[in-house]
Motif scaffolding. Structure first.
Motif, PDB file in Angstrom:
ATOM      1  N   LEU A 149     -11.742  -9.396   7.565  1.00  0.00           N
ATOM      2  CA  LEU A 149     -10.809  -9.006   8.626  1.00  0.00           C
ATOM      3  C   LEU A 149     -11.088  -9.927   9.803  1.00  0.00           C
ATOM      4  O   LEU A 149     -12.017 -10.727   9.771  1.00  0.00           O
ATOM      5  N   ASP A 150     -10.353  -9.782  10.874  1.00  0.00           N
ATOM      6  CA  ASP A 150     -10.633 -10.613  12.050  1.00  0.00           C
ATOM      7  C   ASP A 150     -11.993 -10.266  12.627  1.00  0.00           C
ATOM      8  O   ASP A 150     -12.691 -11.111  13.169  1.00  0.00           O
ATOM      9  N   TRP A 151     -12.391  -9.025  12.525  1.00  0.00           N
ATOM     10  CA  TRP A 151     -13.547  -8.544  13.269  1.00  0.00           C
ATOM     11  C   TRP A 151     -14.691  -8.061  12.392  1.00  0.00           C
ATOM     12  O   TRP A 151     -15.763  -7.725  12.889  1.00  0.00           O
ATOM     13  N   MET A 152     -14.505  -8.011  11.099  1.00  0.00           N
ATOM     14  CA  MET A 152     -15.617  -7.621  10.209  1.00  0.00           C
ATOM     15  C   MET A 152     -15.230  -7.913   8.763  1.00  0.00           C
ATOM     16  O   MET A 152     -14.146  -8.424   8.492  1.00  0.00           O
ATOM     17  N   VAL A 202      -4.290  -9.950   1.787  1.00  0.00           N
ATOM     18  CA  VAL A 202      -4.172  -8.651   1.109  1.00  0.00           C
ATOM     19  C   VAL A 202      -4.107  -7.531   2.140  1.00  0.00           C
ATOM     20  O   VAL A 202      -4.451  -7.718   3.314  1.00  0.00           O
ATOM     21  N   THR A 203      -3.677  -6.375   1.677  1.00  0.00           N
ATOM     22  CA  THR A 203      -3.750  -5.167   2.482  1.00  0.00           C
ATOM     23  C   THR A 203      -4.773  -4.247   1.833  1.00  0.00           C
ATOM     24  O   THR A 203      -4.699  -3.992   0.627  1.00  0.00           O
ATOM     25  N   ILE A 230      -5.438  -1.784   6.455  1.00  0.00           N
ATOM     26  CA  ILE A 230      -5.917  -2.889   7.282  1.00  0.00           C
ATOM     27  C   ILE A 230      -5.594  -4.165   6.512  1.00  0.00           C
ATOM     28  O   ILE A 230      -5.769  -4.205   5.289  1.00  0.00           O
ATOM     29  N   ASP A 231      -5.137  -5.207   7.206  1.00  0.00           N
ATOM     30  CA  ASP A 231      -4.842  -6.461   6.522  1.00  0.00           C
ATOM     31  C   ASP A 231      -6.022  -7.420   6.639  1.00  0.00           C
ATOM     32  O   ASP A 231      -6.730  -7.428   7.640  1.00  0.00           O
ATOM     33  N   ALA A 250       0.817  -1.204   0.000  1.00  0.00           N
ATOM     34  CA  ALA A 250       0.000   0.000   0.000  1.00  0.00           C
ATOM     35  C   ALA A 250       0.854   1.259   0.000  1.00  0.00           C
ATOM     36  O   ALA A 250       1.959   1.255   0.550  1.00  0.00           O
ATOM     37  N   PRO A 251       0.373   2.339  -0.618  1.00  0.00           N
ATOM     38  CA  PRO A 251       1.098   3.622  -0.561  1.00  0.00           C
ATOM     39  C   PRO A 251       1.265   4.049   0.891  1.00  0.00           C
ATOM     40  O   PRO A 251       0.372   3.827   1.704  1.00  0.00           O
TER      41      PRO A 251
END
Ligand SMILES: Nc1ncnc2c1ncn2[C@@H]1O[C@H](COP(=O)(O)OP(=O)(O)O)[C@@H](O)[C@H]1O
Ligand SMILES: [Mg+2]
Lengths: 361, 306
Positions: A323-326, A347-348, A303-304, A296-297
């Motif tokens: 994501l882990d949470w959403m 991914v990021t 967020i990964d 990412a720039p």
């Protein structure tokens, strides 16, 4: 009493503190609204939020329980509909089945005791305006939905109302026709210079057509602003969620430029909410990007996550990132060289911090 | 070459598939109509047994000969019975009957319309209660209700007592055409109210709102939207009142007295007293034809209310 001095500052429709109750149901809850002369104004909100009721009160088909309603400065709160300089295009068109198209269009003029030859001429003209001159002798039941819609429009406009009220006029049309009519309505409004108050539950329609939009929910007015402002700077979580698609990342305001997300990570997001306020960071799918991990720039927030699914839209691809949470949706335009990702690839996700909006309840 | 052949083969298979579908559809339609016929069979049987056959008998008798002894000879077929209908006595009775039936219909319409409108615009609950009130008279016997009117309208009945109490003198309504009209209006009013109510209730109220939005006053809105759209109810109700009023027998017999003979009574007299069955039959047949034609005109004019 203070006199309004400037003529042009008188709003076409001025609503002050209007509430409408049906028994226990509060259909419209203390709204204030000022619609300018010549404006294309949309009332937008989910079904049952009170749009129709608001429109009916302007038209005189329902009377407010409380509050004041002015049309070009004149209090009309309790005037019957036939005494108001407004006309309505009804949701179901409400064309008179026992009259032909021309008689339908001429009805308002006839009731206003316009002389016969003028009625005929003006009705024909109005029908030509909506390109239905050739169907003047038909019965409404012999017309397609789109044609009925145009007749309803001509029937209202022939009276040259100061304000035209339209209740989901395009709701029953198929997509192609709807888009055509959107354009036509917009052009017509520009040419005639009449104030249009347009009710819709279709946010895209409201965005493309209106000068200003009022977003309603449960009888309350949430935000009144230009389309761009509504989309870019939603007043609250409901508006952000209702207008377009968005990812709402739950968090708490840390300071004026930082929000702590629910997973504990800090992201840059400016807001004027007090520290400690529960908020959501609204990240539009088209404002986020997917990268290989670490790609990412550096100026972006990141967020990964993992690719959980891919939806191919033709002109774009939407990646659902777990994501882990959403979960997040990221929309990549389908341009040559668009990055492609595999299912379950790490991914990021990144975004420009200025591209998000912070919304509270 | 190969591909064209394949295409041809495909086309024929598509055609035969279509053919099969058409046949299948036709079969399904035939089956459905057979099922429908079976369900309607009892009704057809009833109609033939109690309507078509008796009607045929009436028609046959209307062309028969009355014997001098008052019997009916099923021979020497002639039109005498129909010629007799042109005689002044019969004509007078005919005109009087039509006149009374028309007046009854108009009065029913005038009374029923506002009430039906009121009924149709009430809430569901009020509506149901009122509809029960409309039906209540049906719970007691038609004959009994007519005799009740005889008591009410009699020379020393309540109506008369009231008028003499306030100094207007006794009223003599009983055994006049007025008594017959009162009785008929009373008896047939529900037949006007119900179709009118059904028609008004069915009107899309948004059309009324649309007319108000288009500068119609409350009255204009009624005249140009509600009234025209309730026309099917007006026509249906009028037929339902006019037709039985024209052939009414019980009410004129009980309330009308000897001077107000109407068609119904005349037919009965022909069969039972005068023993002129051909005339009774021809009159019945003409009456029925008039009613049938009226009803047909109604259905032809697009009314589908009942
Ligand atoms: N005539 C009425 N009687 C009772 N409740 C009504 C009436 N009209 C509308 N409402 C209620 O008011 C609310 C708003 O309705 P409406 O203005 O039609 O919403 P919208 O047009 O936004 O879908 C709804 O909850 C609806 O059920
Ligand atoms: Mg609505």
């Amino acid at each position: 009493m203070t006199e309004t001095t400037e003529k042009c500052s008188v709003p076409a429709v001025g609503i002050t503190g209007i509430t409408k109750r049906f028994g226990d149901v509060v259909a419209v809850d203390n709204i204030d609204l000022s619609i300018a002369d010549g404006e294309f104004f949309a009332l937008l909100g989910p079904s049952g939020c009170g749009k129709t009721t608001t429109l009916r009160m302007i038209g005189g088909l329902d009377f407010p329980t409380e509050g004041s309603l002015r049309i070009f400065g004149d209090e009309v709160g309790t005037l019957p509909p036939n005494k108001r300089p407004v006309n309505t295009v009804f949701q179901n068109y409400a064309l008179f089945p026992h009259m032909n198209v021309l008689e339908n269009v001429g009805f308002g003029l006839k009731m206003q005791k316009v002389n016969k030859s003028d009625i005929a001429a003006r009705s024909r003209q109005a029908l030509d305006m909506v390109q239905l001159g050739h169907l003047a002798e038909r019965r409404p039941t012999q017309l397609s939905g789109g044609q009925q819609q145009r007749v309803a429009l001509a029937r209202a406009l022939v009276n040259e109302p100061k304000v035209l009220l339209l209740d989901e006029p395009l709701g029953a049309l198929d997509l192609k026709l709807r888009q055509e009519m959107q354009l036509e309505l917009k052009t017509l409004q520009r040419e005639l210079g009449i104030t249009f108050v347009f009710v819709t539950h279709d946010q895209e329609e409201a965005l493309t057509m209106s000068d200003r939009i009022a977003v309603m929910d449960s009888g309350k007015l949430l935000q009144v602003a230009e389309p761009e402002a509504i989309y870019e700077r939603p007043a609250n979580r409901f508006v952000a969620d209702f207008i377009g698609n968005t990812n709402l990342l739950e968090g708490t305001v840390a300071d004026s430029t930082t929000v702590v997300l629910a997973n504990g990570s800090r992201v840059e997001a400016s807001s004027d909410h007090a520290a400690g306020t529960k908020v959501a960071v609204s990240l539009r799918p088209e404002r986020a990007y997917c990268h290989e991990v670490g790609g990412a720039p550096s100026a972006h927030s990141t967020i990964d996550g993992k690719i959980r699914g891919t939806t191919y839209l033709g002109n774009a691809v939407v990646y659902r990132v777990a994501l882990d949470w959403m979960e997040l949706d990221v929309r990549e335009e389908n341009r040559p060289g668009m990055a492609k990702f595999e299912q379950w690839q790490e991914v990021t996700v990144s975004w420009d911090p200025s591209a998000v909006a912070v919304v509270a309840d | 070459m190969v591909s064209t052949q394949a295409a041809q083969a495909e086309q024929t298979s598509v055609e035969s598939a279509e053919q099969a579908t058409v046949e299948f559809e036709a079969k399904a339609i035939r089956q459905a109509s057979r099922r429908g016929f079976l369900m309607a069979l009892p009704a057809y049987g009833y109609l033939v047994l109690f309507f078509a056959i008796p009607l045929m008998i009436v028609v046959v008798y209307s062309f028969a000969t009355r014997t001098s002894s008052g019997g009916t000879a099923l021979s020497g077929w002639n039109l005498d019975a129909y010629r007799k209908l042109g005689e002044p006595i019969v004509r007078d009775i005919l005109f009087r009957s039509i006149w009374i039936a028309l007046l009854t219909t108009v009065l029913c319409l005038i009374i029923a319309y506002p009430f039906s409108y009121y009924l149709a615009t009430r809430s569901e609950r009020v509506r149901n209660v009122l509809l029960v009130f409309v039906m209540i008279p049906f719970w007691s016997n038609f004959l009994v209700r007519n005799y009740a009117w005889r008591v009410l309208l009699g020379n020393d009945g309540p109506v008369s007592q009231v008028t003499s109490a306030i100094g207007l003198g006794e009223t003599r309504i009983l055994f006049t055409p007025l008594a017959v009209i009162i009785g008929l209006v009373y008896g047939f009013l529900p037949f006007m109210i119900l179709p009118l109510y059904a028609a008004i209730e069915r009107i899309d109220w948004r059309l009324v709102e649309a007319s108000r939005d288009l500068y119609a006053s409350g009255f204009e809105s009624f005249r140009r939207v509600v009234l025209p759209l309730s026309m099917p109810g007006v026509v249906a109700g009028s037929i339902l009142v006019f037709v039985p009023s024209l052939g009414a027998y019980v009410t004129p017999e009980i309330l009308g007295g000897a001077k107000t003979t109407l068609l119904g009574s005349y037919v009965v007299v022909q069969f039972l007293t005068a023993r002129n069955w051909p005339v009774g039959a021809s009159l019945s047949f003409v009456l029925m034809s008039v009613m049938l034609v009226t009803t047909l005109i109604y259905f032809r004019s697009g009314g589908r209310t009942l």
